[in-house]
Design a protein around this motif. Sequence first.
Motif, mmCIF file in Angstrom:
data_model
loop_
_atom_site.group_PDB
_atom_site.id
_atom_site.type_symbol
_atom_site.label_atom_id
_atom_site.label_comp_id
_atom_site.label_asym_id
_atom_site.label_seq_id
_atom_site.Cartn_x
_atom_site.Cartn_y
_atom_site.Cartn_z
ATOM 1 N N SER A 121 0.951 -1.282 0.134
ATOM 2 C CA SER A 121 -0.102 -0.018 -0.176
ATOM 3 C C SER A 121 0.891 1.278 -0.050
ATOM 4 C CB SER A 121 -0.920 -0.055 1.208
ATOM 5 O OG SER A 121 -0.237 -0.141 2.506
ATOM 6 N N ASN A 122 1.791 1.245 0.759
ATOM 7 C CA ASN A 122 2.767 2.339 0.947
ATOM 8 C C ASN A 122 3.683 2.696 -0.573
ATOM 9 O OD1 ASN A 122 2.302 3.773 3.549
ATOM 10 N ND2 ASN A 122 3.081 1.852 4.476
ATOM 11 N N LEU A 123 4.022 1.566 -1.000
ATOM 12 C CA LEU A 123 4.575 1.541 -2.306
ATOM 13 C C LEU A 123 3.780 2.094 -3.305
ATOM 14 C CD1 LEU A 123 7.006 0.533 -4.007
ATOM 15 C CD2 LEU A 123 6.113 -1.569 -4.371
ATOM 16 N N HIS A 124 2.525 1.903 -3.391
ATOM 17 C CA HIS A 124 1.666 2.368 -4.274
ATOM 18 C C HIS A 124 1.640 3.804 -4.257
ATOM 19 C CE1 HIS A 124 -1.968 2.906 -6.992
ATOM 20 N NE2 HIS A 124 -1.932 1.657 -7.258
ATOM 21 N N LEU A 125 1.515 4.236 -2.842
ATOM 22 C CA LEU A 125 1.224 5.527 -2.510
ATOM 23 C C LEU A 125 2.569 6.393 -3.217
ATOM 24 C CD1 LEU A 125 -0.130 7.825 -1.021
ATOM 25 C CD2 LEU A 125 0.752 7.084 0.890
ATOM 26 N N LEU A 126 3.723 5.853 -2.576
ATOM 27 C CA LEU A 126 5.021 6.614 -2.968
ATOM 28 C C LEU A 126 5.303 6.790 -4.449
ATOM 29 C CD1 LEU A 126 7.361 5.031 -0.339
ATOM 30 C CD2 LEU A 126 6.525 7.365 -0.573
ATOM 31 N N LEU A 127 4.776 5.670 -5.224
ATOM 32 C CA LEU A 127 5.008 5.827 -6.779
ATOM 33 C C LEU A 127 4.058 6.922 -7.414
ATOM 34 C CD1 LEU A 127 5.365 2.123 -7.367
ATOM 35 C CD2 LEU A 127 7.105 3.694 -7.544
ATOM 36 N N ARG A 128 3.164 7.263 -6.544
ATOM 37 C CA ARG A 128 2.015 8.384 -7.060
ATOM 38 C C ARG A 128 2.193 9.678 -6.457
ATOM 39 N NH1 ARG A 128 -1.808 5.067 -4.356
ATOM 40 N NH2 ARG A 128 -2.310 6.922 -3.468
ATOM 41 N N VAL A 129 3.206 9.952 -5.377
ATOM 42 C CA VAL A 129 3.288 11.311 -4.830
ATOM 43 C C VAL A 129 4.258 12.082 -5.619
ATOM 44 C CG1 VAL A 129 2.844 10.394 -2.727
ATOM 45 C CG2 VAL A 129 5.180 10.357 -3.474
ATOM 46 N N PRO A 130 4.253 13.224 -5.606
ATOM 47 C CA PRO A 130 5.003 14.353 -6.585
ATOM 48 C C PRO A 130 6.469 14.202 -6.504
ATOM 49 C CG PRO A 130 3.196 15.841 -5.538
ATOM 50 C CD PRO A 130 3.301 14.357 -5.037
ATOM 51 N N SER A 131 6.921 13.689 -5.399
ATOM 52 C CA SER A 131 8.381 13.649 -4.859
ATOM 53 C C SER A 131 8.946 12.370 -6.027
ATOM 54 C CB SER A 131 8.638 13.120 -3.642
ATOM 55 O OG SER A 131 8.265 14.059 -2.772
#
Length: 330
Positions: A121-131
């Motif tokens: 879940s956090n991998l999916h989130l990080l791959l979407r955030v602007p950073s």
Amino acid sequence: MTVQPKPIPALYTVYILRSTVRHASLYIGSTPNPPRRLSQHNGLSKGGAARTSREKLRPWEMVGLVSGFPSMTAALKFEWALTNPHISMHIPSESRIAFSTQRKRSGHPRRPPLSLTSIISNLHLLLRVPSFARWPLSLHFFALEVYAAWQRWDARTEDQLREGFMVLTDFGHNNNQSGTKNACATAPNDSQPEDGENQPAWGIHALPLDYEPLSDYVEKAQDVLDFERQGDCAVCHETLSPGEGLQAICTKSGCEAAGHLSCWSRHMLETNRTDDILPLQGNCPKCGGHVQWAEMMKELTLRTRAPKEVEKLLKRKKRRVTTKPRAQKT
């Protein structure tokens, strides 16, 4: 001391490690060489990490990794964010899905325990955030059940990854899903199957650890520049002066379109109608071929920052060509 600029690395990854003995035991790390790093974690060579040194949890296997980081620093930032999603500043507070329920003696939040669901879940989130969303990253899975967990989470999440993001899989020689592009996998003991001598390399052993895949592109660009065949910029059509400014070459085989780096960037951003600072991809104005900005920048930084590496790469390529066995006449 002056820090010398380095080229974009041939490979740098952030990986997910799982114990083959106890699947609930997970570890996150980063490396430019997954086979060597897995060997270290399994105690087959010096190195590794204290958290993976317990014999009762070995051997470990890499069940997934993210590749395409433009530098070691970039990979370390992503690794830290994935390991500490409860406090990472890369995740907006309104998007946070990992929270700490305990505190250390120092008063700082205690890291939540890792689980496959939390990592996915956090991998999916990080791959979407602007950073990180605009980095040229790819996601690889090499355990079927881990990929299935990713698919379930992706299906239930409204926010999707950027268009064209690559999710690649390889579950071994005899366990690949049909229709899925193979990318990387690993045997639990960091070795090829017993009959590996008769089979092509697979898994993390098939990952390009050096610049070999760029050899044809590097040779073409070097040839164009050495013999001053740049001509006019493929975008602005002004004459390209040899040795002046940063000049990039089309990535497509057979096309020698050259241009100012700023012109290539502007052309890709305009054709894709985006307000971003750096492009992701576009089409060559001369041949019309699809061009990946990351591949172009890897060659450019290699050529301008590591000429000795280019020289060695081209020597190896020439040696392979000259030693190729001739076909026998029938």
